[in-house]
Design a protein around this motif. Sequence first.
Motif, PDB file in Angstrom:
ATOM      1  N   ASP A  61     -13.969  39.548  -1.387  1.00 33.57           N
ATOM      2  CA  ASP A  61     -13.752  39.791   0.051  1.00 33.57           C
ATOM      3  C   ASP A  61     -12.640  38.944   0.675  1.00 33.57           C
ATOM      4  O   ASP A  61     -12.492  38.933   1.889  1.00 33.57           O
ATOM      5  N   LYS A  62     -11.856  38.247  -0.147  1.00 31.41           N
ATOM      6  CA  LYS A  62     -10.748  37.447   0.386  1.00 31.41           C
ATOM      7  C   LYS A  62      -9.550  38.347   0.677  1.00 31.41           C
ATOM      8  O   LYS A  62      -9.367  39.391   0.067  1.00 31.41           O
ATOM      9  N   SER A  63      -8.710  37.909   1.592  1.00 31.14           N
ATOM     10  CA  SER A  63      -7.502  38.666   1.947  1.00 31.14           C
ATOM     11  C   SER A  63      -6.429  38.456   0.883  1.00 31.14           C
ATOM     12  O   SER A  63      -6.504  37.532   0.075  1.00 31.14           O
ATOM     13  N   LYS A  64      -5.404  39.304   0.930  1.00 29.81           N
ATOM     14  CA  LYS A  64      -4.275  39.161   0.002  1.00 29.81           C
ATOM     15  C   LYS A  64      -3.614  37.799   0.170  1.00 29.81           C
ATOM     16  O   LYS A  64      -3.205  37.166  -0.807  1.00 29.81           O
ATOM     17  N   THR A  65      -3.507  37.353   1.391  1.00 28.34           N
ATOM     18  CA  THR A  65      -2.882  36.055   1.669  1.00 28.34           C
ATOM     19  C   THR A  65      -3.637  34.930   0.967  1.00 28.34           C
ATOM     20  O   THR A  65      -3.020  34.057   0.342  1.00 28.34           O
ATOM     21  N   PHE A 107      -7.801  45.687  -4.364  1.00 29.07           N
ATOM     22  CA  PHE A 107      -7.988  45.517  -2.919  1.00 29.07           C
ATOM     23  C   PHE A 107      -8.441  46.821  -2.271  1.00 29.07           C
ATOM     24  O   PHE A 107      -8.040  47.913  -2.676  1.00 29.07           O
ATOM     25  N   ASN A 109      -8.919  47.974   1.863  1.00 31.11           N
ATOM     26  CA  ASN A 109      -8.770  47.534   3.259  1.00 31.11           C
ATOM     27  C   ASN A 109      -8.237  46.105   3.348  1.00 31.11           C
ATOM     28  O   ASN A 109      -8.736  45.281   4.103  1.00 31.11           O
ATOM     29  N   GLN A 110      -7.261  45.799   2.480  1.00 32.94           N
ATOM     30  CA  GLN A 110      -6.568  44.510   2.479  1.00 32.94           C
ATOM     31  C   GLN A 110      -7.419  43.322   2.011  1.00 32.94           C
ATOM     32  O   GLN A 110      -7.024  42.176   2.156  1.00 32.94           O
ATOM     33  N   HIS A 111      -8.597  43.586   1.456  1.00 34.14           N
ATOM     34  CA  HIS A 111      -9.472  42.524   0.961  1.00 34.14           C
ATOM     35  C   HIS A 111      -9.906  42.827  -0.474  1.00 34.14           C
ATOM     36  O   HIS A 111     -10.005  43.977  -0.868  1.00 34.14           O
TER      37      HIS A 111
END
Length: 120
Positions: A61-65, A107, A109-111
């Motif tokens: 569930d972490k973002s790409k960043t 990923f 939805n970006q997560h």
Amino acid sequence: MKDMPLKGIGKIGLFFLVAIIIAFILLKNLEKPFDSQKWRSEPLQRYEMVNDLIESQILKDKSKTIVVQTLGNPDSKSTTEQEVFIYDIGDPPSFFSSQKEYLLIVFKNQHVEQVTLAIE
């Protein structure tokens, strides 16, 4: 005299069993806990940490960043239906020729939705 060949087979079987156990122990000892700094600075040694990275689910569930901050830029990307970051994990020592493995981070939805190994 008839028992002689069986004794030889038993010794050979025992030898191979001991060899397999030793190989398993040695390969298991190659695994190390995930270390973000080491992952980025020693890409050819990533195979040592990849199982801990997957099993700990620290990227779930972490973002790409956050993924890029943790692992560095991916070695490659794939975008079909979902975006996937691909990381080379190096080549673990092997008694047999092994296939190339990669860490895949999928990923949605970006997560991060999934973290898994893929074989080439």
